[in-house]
Scaffold this motif. Structure first.
Motif, PDB file in Angstrom:
ATOM      1  N   HIS A  49       0.820  -1.414   0.172  1.00  0.00           N
ATOM      2  CA  HIS A  49      -0.031  -0.096  -0.046  1.00  0.00           C
ATOM      3  C   HIS A  49       0.885   1.300  -0.010  1.00  0.00           C
ATOM      4  N   ARG A  50       0.189   2.322  -0.200  1.00  0.00           N
ATOM      5  CA  ARG A  50       0.959   3.727   0.092  1.00  0.00           C
ATOM      6  C   ARG A  50       1.259   3.734   1.415  1.00  0.00           C
ATOM      7  N   PRO A  51       2.280   4.679   1.728  1.00  0.00           N
ATOM      8  CA  PRO A  51       2.970   4.777   3.072  1.00  0.00           C
ATOM      9  C   PRO A  51       1.704   5.141   4.163  1.00  0.00           C
ATOM     10  N   GLU A  52       1.016   5.994   3.785  1.00  0.00           N
ATOM     11  CA  GLU A  52      -0.193   6.595   4.993  1.00  0.00           C
ATOM     12  C   GLU A  52      -1.119   5.502   5.045  1.00  0.00           C
ATOM     13  N   TRP A  53      -1.253   4.494   4.386  1.00  0.00           N
ATOM     14  CA  TRP A  53      -2.133   3.439   4.759  1.00  0.00           C
ATOM     15  C   TRP A  53      -1.542   2.664   6.267  1.00  0.00           C
ATOM     16  N   TYR A  54      -0.297   2.552   6.346  1.00  0.00           N
ATOM     17  CA  TYR A  54       0.259   1.773   7.304  1.00  0.00           C
ATOM     18  C   TYR A  54       0.435   2.845   8.513  1.00  0.00           C
ATOM     19  N   LEU A  55       0.208   4.196   8.322  1.00  0.00           N
ATOM     20  CA  LEU A  55       0.359   5.388   9.492  1.00  0.00           C
ATOM     21  C   LEU A  55      -1.149   5.410  10.158  1.00  0.00           C
ATOM     22  N   SER A  56      -1.786   4.455  10.757  1.00  0.00           N
ATOM     23  CA  SER A  56      -2.835   4.422  11.178  1.00  0.00           C
ATOM     24  C   SER A  56      -3.115   3.995  12.417  1.00  0.00           C
ATOM     25  N   ILE A  57      -3.804   4.317  13.434  1.00  0.00           N
ATOM     26  CA  ILE A  57      -4.004   3.828  14.755  1.00  0.00           C
ATOM     27  C   ILE A  57      -4.801   2.388  14.690  1.00  0.00           C
ATOM     28  N   ASP A  58      -5.515   2.248  13.655  1.00  0.00           N
ATOM     29  CA  ASP A  58      -6.313   0.827  13.467  1.00  0.00           C
ATOM     30  C   ASP A  58      -5.784  -0.104  12.470  1.00  0.00           C
ATOM     31  N   GLU A  59      -5.722  -1.243  13.075  1.00  0.00           N
ATOM     32  CA  GLU A  59      -5.378  -2.416  12.149  1.00  0.00           C
ATOM     33  C   GLU A  59      -6.448  -2.406  10.965  1.00  0.00           C
ATOM     34  N   LYS A  60      -6.038  -2.724   9.649  1.00  0.00           N
ATOM     35  CA  LYS A  60      -6.659  -2.645   8.439  1.00  0.00           C
ATOM     36  C   LYS A  60      -6.494  -4.325   8.027  1.00  0.00           C
ATOM     37  N   ARG A  61      -7.450  -4.602   7.108  1.00  0.00           N
ATOM     38  CA  ARG A  61      -7.641  -5.906   6.474  1.00  0.00           C
ATOM     39  C   ARG A  61      -6.378  -6.168   5.409  1.00  0.00           C
ATOM     40  N   ASP A  62      -5.407  -7.099   5.603  1.00  0.00           N
ATOM     41  CA  ASP A  62      -4.225  -7.087   4.920  1.00  0.00           C
ATOM     42  C   ASP A  62      -4.151  -8.131   3.894  1.00  0.00           C
ATOM     43  N   VAL A  63      -5.340  -8.466   3.418  1.00  0.00           N
ATOM     44  CA  VAL A  63      -5.569  -9.535   2.280  1.00  0.00           C
ATOM     45  C   VAL A  63      -6.499  -9.037   1.314  1.00  0.00           C
ATOM     46  N   ILE A  64      -6.109  -9.145   0.028  1.00  0.00           N
ATOM     47  CA  ILE A  64      -7.023  -9.034  -1.085  1.00  0.00           C
ATOM     48  C   ILE A  64      -7.430 -10.345  -1.707  1.00  0.00           C
ATOM     49  N   GLU A  65      -8.715 -10.475  -1.852  1.00  0.00           N
ATOM     50  CA  GLU A  65      -9.267 -11.771  -2.253  1.00  0.00           C
ATOM     51  C   GLU A  65     -10.436 -11.247  -3.389  1.00  0.00           C
ATOM     52  N   VAL A  66     -10.073 -12.103  -4.594  1.00  0.00           N
ATOM     53  CA  VAL A  66     -11.008 -11.822  -5.720  1.00  0.00           C
ATOM     54  C   VAL A  66     -11.963 -12.917  -5.760  1.00  0.00           C
ATOM     55  N   PRO A  67     -13.221 -12.696  -6.035  1.00  0.00           N
ATOM     56  CA  PRO A  67     -14.168 -13.541  -6.185  1.00  0.00           C
ATOM     57  C   PRO A  67     -13.570 -14.750  -7.246  1.00  0.00           C
ATOM     58  N   ILE A  68     -13.722 -16.040  -6.975  1.00  0.00           N
ATOM     59  CA  ILE A  68     -13.258 -17.154  -7.592  1.00  0.00           C
ATOM     60  C   ILE A  68     -14.223 -17.512  -8.632  1.00  0.00           C
ATOM     61  N   ASN A  69     -13.790 -17.898  -9.886  1.00  0.00           N
ATOM     62  CA  ASN A  69     -14.712 -18.335 -10.993  1.00  0.00           C
ATOM     63  C   ASN A  69     -14.121 -19.776 -11.373  1.00  0.00           C
ATOM     64  N   GLU A  70     -14.550 -20.302 -12.452  1.00  0.00           N
ATOM     65  CA  GLU A  70     -14.230 -21.465 -12.583  1.00  0.00           C
ATOM     66  C   GLU A  70     -12.739 -21.691 -12.995  1.00  0.00           C
ATOM     67  N   GLN A  71     -11.982 -20.649 -13.401  1.00  0.00           N
ATOM     68  CA  GLN A  71     -10.662 -20.661 -14.007  1.00  0.00           C
ATOM     69  C   GLN A  71      -9.655 -20.133 -13.120  1.00  0.00           C
ATOM     70  N   LEU A  72     -10.071 -19.049 -12.286  1.00  0.00           N
ATOM     71  CA  LEU A  72      -9.087 -18.457 -11.655  1.00  0.00           C
ATOM     72  C   LEU A  72      -9.335 -18.230 -10.013  1.00  0.00           C
ATOM     73  N   ASP A  73      -8.558 -18.513  -9.308  1.00  0.00           N
ATOM     74  CA  ASP A  73      -8.422 -18.048  -7.749  1.00  0.00           C
ATOM     75  C   ASP A  73      -7.500 -17.417  -7.578  1.00  0.00           C
ATOM     76  N   ILE A  74      -7.553 -15.850  -7.180  1.00  0.00           N
ATOM     77  CA  ILE A  74      -6.610 -15.054  -7.224  1.00  0.00           C
ATOM     78  C   ILE A  74      -6.797 -14.432  -5.708  1.00  0.00           C
ATOM     79  N   ASN A  75      -5.623 -14.449  -4.848  1.00  0.00           N
ATOM     80  CA  ASN A  75      -5.640 -13.887  -3.730  1.00  0.00           C
ATOM     81  C   ASN A  75      -4.302 -13.260  -3.043  1.00  0.00           C
ATOM     82  N   GLY A  76      -3.957 -12.455  -2.383  1.00  0.00           N
ATOM     83  CA  GLY A  76      -2.762 -11.801  -2.064  1.00  0.00           C
ATOM     84  C   GLY A  76      -2.788 -11.265  -0.627  1.00  0.00           C
TER      85      GLY A  76
END
Length: 258
Positions: free
Chosen positions: A48-75
């Motif tokens: 993420h951009r640096p300011e995303w990390y400069l927060s008093i709150d924890e944030k979601r640290d996973v990106i999940e893309v809806p799965i289809n028949e061909q692709l399962d993508i997450n990071g």
């Protein structure tokens, strides 16, 4: 398919305002035993951009893309990835070792690979793969008939454990490399190679009578590796400072921060 995946990667970057550092294949394609209808399991690390990390709150640290028949993508966010790297997380080490690479940028993956020996824990690796093997054995190989696919989901983690036992090193990702080095008994090797040929031909969903030479090998090795896991240990220096520096390095490289 690679072009489709790369397009999806850039779409994720735009939608989530991140930069992806690398994206690779995981699962059966990376392990060397896909079937004709296997989907693509794409895994990536992003920042993420640096300011995303400069927060008093924890944030979601996973990106999940809806799965289809061909692709399962997450990071995973870079900070999550480096925390897991510190713990010698086996799935992340597999991502780094994957021979099917879709996207790499900024040199981050090369830096992680250069540090992997300094964080690798034989204990963490053996416990992960043994847990996977025992769970699959209880769940899928108790009956007289089994699915070909499930046999490989047992053999690969067992052989990964045996690699750690033999070399005290992170196991290679390709199933064929593990078999070639660790399976020396001719009848067992022939049975595994026959099943591998059939799985790649698309027979992974077929139920059939279990192959006794493979079943006996699995039972024997689970018992042996359970004992080995009790003695596996790791003495590593705390890599936290080194990984903090890596995190800051890529905030600067990617976003010109600091």
């Amino acid at each position: 398919m690679k072009e489709v995946i790369v397009d999806k990667i850039h779409e994720i970057e735009r939608e989530h305002q991140v930069k992806i550092l690398f994206a690779v294949e995981s699962g059966s394609r990376a392990w060397g035993f896909p079937s004709r209808d296997s989907d693509y399991d794409v895994r990536f690390v992003y920042i993420h951009r640096p300011e995303w990390y400069l927060s008093i709150d924890e944030k979601r640290d996973v990106i999940e893309v809806p799965i289809n028949e061909q692709l399962d993508i997450n990071g995973w966010d870079i900070r999550k990835a480096l925390k897991l790297f510190r713990k010698s997380n086996p799935p992340l080490l597999e991502w780094l070792g994957s021979d099917i690479r879709y996207y790499e940028a900024y040199g981050f993956k090369e830096d992680m690979l250069a540090l992997s020996d300094r964080v690798f824990s034989p204990r963490a690796s053996v416990h992960h793969y043994l847990h996977m093997a025992t769970g699959n054995f209880r769940g899928y190989l108790q009956g007289e008939q089994v699915k070909i696919k499930k046999i490989f989901y047992l053999l690969r983690p067992i052989l990964a454990c045996k690699w750690v036992e033999k070399y005290n090193a992170n196991p290679p990702i390709l199933f064929q490399d593990l078999v070639g080095d660790l399976v020396t008994e001719p009848e067992l090797k022939a049975a595994i190679e026959d099943l591998l040929r059939r799985k790649i031909a698309g027979e992974e969903l077929d139920l059939e009578h279990r192959v006794e030479v493979i079943h006996e090998f699995i039972e024997k090795e689970i018992e042996h590796l359970t004992e080995f896991a009790r003695s596996a240990h790791s003495e590593l220096e705390d890599p936290t400072q080194m990984l903090d520096e890596l995190f800051r390095k890529y905030l600067k490289i990617v976003w010109n921060f600091g």
